[in-house]
Design a protein around this motif. Structure first.
Motif, PDB file in Angstrom:
ATOM      1  N   GLU A 136       0.824  -1.208   0.000  1.00  0.00           N
ATOM      2  CA  GLU A 136       0.000   0.000   0.000  1.00  0.00           C
ATOM      3  C   GLU A 136       0.858   1.258   0.000  1.00  0.00           C
ATOM      4  O   GLU A 136       1.988   1.248   0.506  1.00  0.00           O
ATOM      5  CB  GLU A 136      -0.917   0.053   1.236  1.00  0.00           C
ATOM      6  CG  GLU A 136      -1.866  -1.108   1.399  1.00  0.00           C
ATOM      7  CD  GLU A 136      -1.378  -2.124   2.395  1.00  0.00           C
ATOM      8  OE1 GLU A 136      -2.203  -2.829   2.992  1.00  0.00           O
ATOM      9  OE2 GLU A 136      -0.146  -2.204   2.584  1.00  0.00           O
ATOM     10  N   LEU A 176      -5.383   6.167  -1.988  1.00  0.00           N
ATOM     11  CA  LEU A 176      -4.546   5.021  -1.620  1.00  0.00           C
ATOM     12  C   LEU A 176      -4.342   4.130  -2.832  1.00  0.00           C
ATOM     13  O   LEU A 176      -5.242   3.982  -3.661  1.00  0.00           O
ATOM     14  CB  LEU A 176      -5.208   4.202  -0.513  1.00  0.00           C
ATOM     15  CG  LEU A 176      -5.592   4.940   0.762  1.00  0.00           C
ATOM     16  CD1 LEU A 176      -6.183   3.946   1.773  1.00  0.00           C
ATOM     17  CD2 LEU A 176      -4.395   5.652   1.361  1.00  0.00           C
ATOM     18  N   CYS A 197      -2.652   0.192  -4.028  1.00  0.00           N
ATOM     19  CA  CYS A 197      -2.163  -1.116  -3.613  1.00  0.00           C
ATOM     20  C   CYS A 197      -1.573  -1.805  -4.836  1.00  0.00           C
ATOM     21  O   CYS A 197      -2.304  -2.133  -5.776  1.00  0.00           O
ATOM     22  CB  CYS A 197      -3.298  -1.948  -3.037  1.00  0.00           C
ATOM     23  SG  CYS A 197      -2.859  -3.667  -2.683  1.00  0.00           S
ATOM     24  N   TRP A 249     -10.201  -3.104   0.243  1.00  0.00           N
ATOM     25  CA  TRP A 249      -9.632  -2.407   1.391  1.00  0.00           C
ATOM     26  C   TRP A 249     -10.449  -2.673   2.647  1.00  0.00           C
ATOM     27  O   TRP A 249     -11.680  -2.699   2.607  1.00  0.00           O
ATOM     28  CB  TRP A 249      -9.614  -0.901   1.118  1.00  0.00           C
ATOM     29  CG  TRP A 249      -8.736  -0.530  -0.030  1.00  0.00           C
ATOM     30  CD1 TRP A 249      -9.094  -0.479  -1.351  1.00  0.00           C
ATOM     31  CD2 TRP A 249      -7.354  -0.191   0.033  1.00  0.00           C
ATOM     32  NE1 TRP A 249      -8.010  -0.118  -2.114  1.00  0.00           N
ATOM     33  CE2 TRP A 249      -6.930   0.063  -1.294  1.00  0.00           C
ATOM     34  CE3 TRP A 249      -6.440  -0.048   1.068  1.00  0.00           C
ATOM     35  CZ2 TRP A 249      -5.617   0.444  -1.587  1.00  0.00           C
ATOM     36  CZ3 TRP A 249      -5.141   0.319   0.767  1.00  0.00           C
ATOM     37  CH2 TRP A 249      -4.738   0.563  -0.554  1.00  0.00           C
ATOM     38  N   ARG A 266     -10.176  -1.481   7.017  1.00  0.00           N
ATOM     39  CA  ARG A 266      -9.559  -0.493   7.895  1.00  0.00           C
ATOM     40  C   ARG A 266      -9.757  -0.890   9.347  1.00  0.00           C
ATOM     41  O   ARG A 266     -10.715  -1.586   9.682  1.00  0.00           O
ATOM     42  CB  ARG A 266     -10.108   0.909   7.642  1.00  0.00           C
ATOM     43  CG  ARG A 266     -11.579   1.091   8.001  1.00  0.00           C
ATOM     44  CD  ARG A 266     -12.052   2.469   7.560  1.00  0.00           C
ATOM     45  NE  ARG A 266     -13.464   2.682   7.884  1.00  0.00           N
ATOM     46  CZ  ARG A 266     -14.161   3.732   7.492  1.00  0.00           C
ATOM     47  NH1 ARG A 266     -13.583   4.700   6.763  1.00  0.00           N
ATOM     48  NH2 ARG A 266     -15.436   3.855   7.838  1.00  0.00           N
ATOM     49  N   ILE A 311     -13.495   2.922  -5.419  1.00  0.00           N
ATOM     50  CA  ILE A 311     -12.448   1.926  -5.640  1.00  0.00           C
ATOM     51  C   ILE A 311     -12.345   1.649  -7.133  1.00  0.00           C
ATOM     52  O   ILE A 311     -13.352   1.663  -7.856  1.00  0.00           O
ATOM     53  CB  ILE A 311     -12.730   0.625  -4.855  1.00  0.00           C
ATOM     54  CG1 ILE A 311     -11.520  -0.305  -4.912  1.00  0.00           C
ATOM     55  CG2 ILE A 311     -13.993  -0.075  -5.355  1.00  0.00           C
ATOM     56  CD1 ILE A 311     -11.611  -1.496  -3.956  1.00  0.00           C
ATOM     57  N   CYS A 368      -6.880   0.986  -6.459  1.00  0.00           N
ATOM     58  CA  CYS A 368      -6.813   2.308  -5.858  1.00  0.00           C
ATOM     59  C   CYS A 368      -8.098   2.611  -5.098  1.00  0.00           C
ATOM     60  O   CYS A 368      -9.170   2.106  -5.447  1.00  0.00           O
ATOM     61  CB  CYS A 368      -6.594   3.359  -6.940  1.00  0.00           C
ATOM     62  SG  CYS A 368      -5.034   3.177  -7.801  1.00  0.00           S
ATOM     63  N   LEU A 369      -7.961   3.425  -4.075  1.00  0.00           N
ATOM     64  CA  LEU A 369      -9.113   3.878  -3.305  1.00  0.00           C
ATOM     65  C   LEU A 369      -9.045   5.397  -3.217  1.00  0.00           C
ATOM     66  O   LEU A 369      -8.173   5.936  -2.546  1.00  0.00           O
ATOM     67  CB  LEU A 369      -9.134   3.266  -1.906  1.00  0.00           C
ATOM     68  CG  LEU A 369     -10.369   3.588  -1.064  1.00  0.00           C
ATOM     69  CD1 LEU A 369     -11.596   2.896  -1.658  1.00  0.00           C
ATOM     70  CD2 LEU A 369     -10.164   3.150   0.380  1.00  0.00           C
ATOM     71  N   TYR A 372      -5.395   1.519   6.999  1.00  0.00           N
ATOM     72  CA  TYR A 372      -6.087   0.937   5.856  1.00  0.00           C
ATOM     73  C   TYR A 372      -5.237  -0.194   5.279  1.00  0.00           C
ATOM     74  O   TYR A 372      -4.051  -0.003   5.002  1.00  0.00           O
ATOM     75  CB  TYR A 372      -6.360   1.994   4.795  1.00  0.00           C
ATOM     76  CG  TYR A 372      -7.524   2.879   5.157  1.00  0.00           C
ATOM     77  CD1 TYR A 372      -7.429   3.793   6.204  1.00  0.00           C
ATOM     78  CD2 TYR A 372      -8.728   2.795   4.476  1.00  0.00           C
ATOM     79  CE1 TYR A 372      -8.501   4.593   6.562  1.00  0.00           C
ATOM     80  CE2 TYR A 372      -9.812   3.601   4.812  1.00  0.00           C
ATOM     81  CZ  TYR A 372      -9.689   4.491   5.856  1.00  0.00           C
ATOM     82  OH  TYR A 372     -10.762   5.289   6.206  1.00  0.00           O
ATOM     83  N   TYR A 373      -5.863  -1.358   5.097  1.00  0.00           N
ATOM     84  CA  TYR A 373      -5.177  -2.546   4.613  1.00  0.00           C
ATOM     85  C   TYR A 373      -5.733  -2.971   3.259  1.00  0.00           C
ATOM     86  O   TYR A 373      -6.959  -3.063   3.084  1.00  0.00           O
ATOM     87  CB  TYR A 373      -5.358  -3.713   5.582  1.00  0.00           C
ATOM     88  CG  TYR A 373      -4.761  -3.488   6.939  1.00  0.00           C
ATOM     89  CD1 TYR A 373      -5.495  -2.915   7.971  1.00  0.00           C
ATOM     90  CD2 TYR A 373      -3.437  -3.865   7.202  1.00  0.00           C
ATOM     91  CE1 TYR A 373      -4.937  -2.722   9.225  1.00  0.00           C
ATOM     92  CE2 TYR A 373      -2.873  -3.670   8.447  1.00  0.00           C
ATOM     93  CZ  TYR A 373      -3.628  -3.100   9.452  1.00  0.00           C
ATOM     94  OH  TYR A 373      -3.078  -2.907  10.694  1.00  0.00           O
ATOM     95  N   CYS A 374      -4.840  -3.252   2.345  1.00  0.00           N
ATOM     96  CA  CYS A 374      -5.224  -3.871   1.088  1.00  0.00           C
ATOM     97  C   CYS A 374      -5.378  -5.372   1.308  1.00  0.00           C
ATOM     98  O   CYS A 374      -4.638  -5.971   2.106  1.00  0.00           O
ATOM     99  CB  CYS A 374      -4.151  -3.596   0.039  1.00  0.00           C
ATOM    100  SG  CYS A 374      -4.502  -4.247  -1.599  1.00  0.00           S
ATOM    101  N   TRP A 396      -2.915 -10.141   2.707  1.00  0.00           N
ATOM    102  CA  TRP A 396      -3.034  -8.812   3.310  1.00  0.00           C
ATOM    103  C   TRP A 396      -1.806  -7.983   2.984  1.00  0.00           C
ATOM    104  O   TRP A 396      -0.696  -8.513   2.921  1.00  0.00           O
ATOM    105  CB  TRP A 396      -3.139  -8.914   4.831  1.00  0.00           C
ATOM    106  CG  TRP A 396      -4.404  -9.484   5.372  1.00  0.00           C
ATOM    107  CD1 TRP A 396      -4.595 -10.766   5.807  1.00  0.00           C
ATOM    108  CD2 TRP A 396      -5.646  -8.803   5.572  1.00  0.00           C
ATOM    109  NE1 TRP A 396      -5.878 -10.916   6.260  1.00  0.00           N
ATOM    110  CE2 TRP A 396      -6.552  -9.720   6.133  1.00  0.00           C
ATOM    111  CE3 TRP A 396      -6.079  -7.498   5.338  1.00  0.00           C
ATOM    112  CZ2 TRP A 396      -7.859  -9.397   6.458  1.00  0.00           C
ATOM    113  CZ3 TRP A 396      -7.388  -7.164   5.661  1.00  0.00           C
ATOM    114  CH2 TRP A 396      -8.269  -8.105   6.215  1.00  0.00           C
TER     115      TRP A 396
END
Length: 119
Positions: A6, A20, A22, A36, A38, A70, A80-81, A94-96, A109
Motif C-alpha cells: 500500500e 490510496l 495497492c 480495502w 480499515r 475503488i 486504488c481507493l 487501511y489494509y489492502c 493482506w
C-alpha cells in the motif's frame, strides 16, 4: 511470493481527499476480489470497499458510499481507493486485501497504511 504493497496514506483535514494505492505482485488475480479494510484504534478491522478483478463489480460499506471510489488498473496490477469528503471517523490503518471469489477468507493482506483525518 505474493505481495500487496500500500501507499498514499497520510494526514488530511476533514473534508479533504486522499488516494490510496495497492500494488499487487506474485500471482494473477483473475479469480479474486481485491479491496480495502480499515482498523481504527480499539476497534475491529472492518470492510471498506472491494472490486472483482475480472468483472469489475464494486462493493462498498454503507458509511463510505458516495465518498469513496475503488478502481482497478490491470496494466499496473493495482487497486486504488479515492477517498473524498473525509471525516475524522475515517481515521484508521487501511489494509489492502485479496480474496478468492469462492472463499469467505482473505488470502493475502498488505502491511497497512495510516490515514489520519483531523477535525
Amino acid at each position: 511470493q505474493v505481495q500487496l504493497v500500500e501507499s498514499g496514506g497520510g494526514l488530511v483535514q476533514a473534508g479533504g481527499s486522499l488516494s490510496l494505492s495497492c500494488a499487487a505482485s506474485g500471482r494473477t488475480f483473475n479469480n479474486y476480489a481485491m479491496g480495502w479494510f480499515r482498523q481504527a484504534p480499539g476497534k475491529e478491522r472492518e470492510f471498506v470497499a472491494a472490486v472483482s478483478w475480472r468483472s469489475g463489480e464494486l462493493y462498498y460499506t454503507d458509511s463510505v458510499k458516495g465518498r469513496f471510489t475503488i478502481s482497478r488498473d490491470h496494466a499496473k496490477n493495482a487497486v486504488c481507493l479515492q477517498m473524498n469528503s473525509l471525516k475524522p471517523e475515517d481515521t484508521a490503518v487501511y489494509y489492502c486485501a485479496a480474496r478468492r471469489l469462492n472463499s469467505d477468507y482473505i488470502d493475502y493482506w498488505g502491511q497497512g497504511t495510516q490515514v489520519t483525518v483531523s477535525s
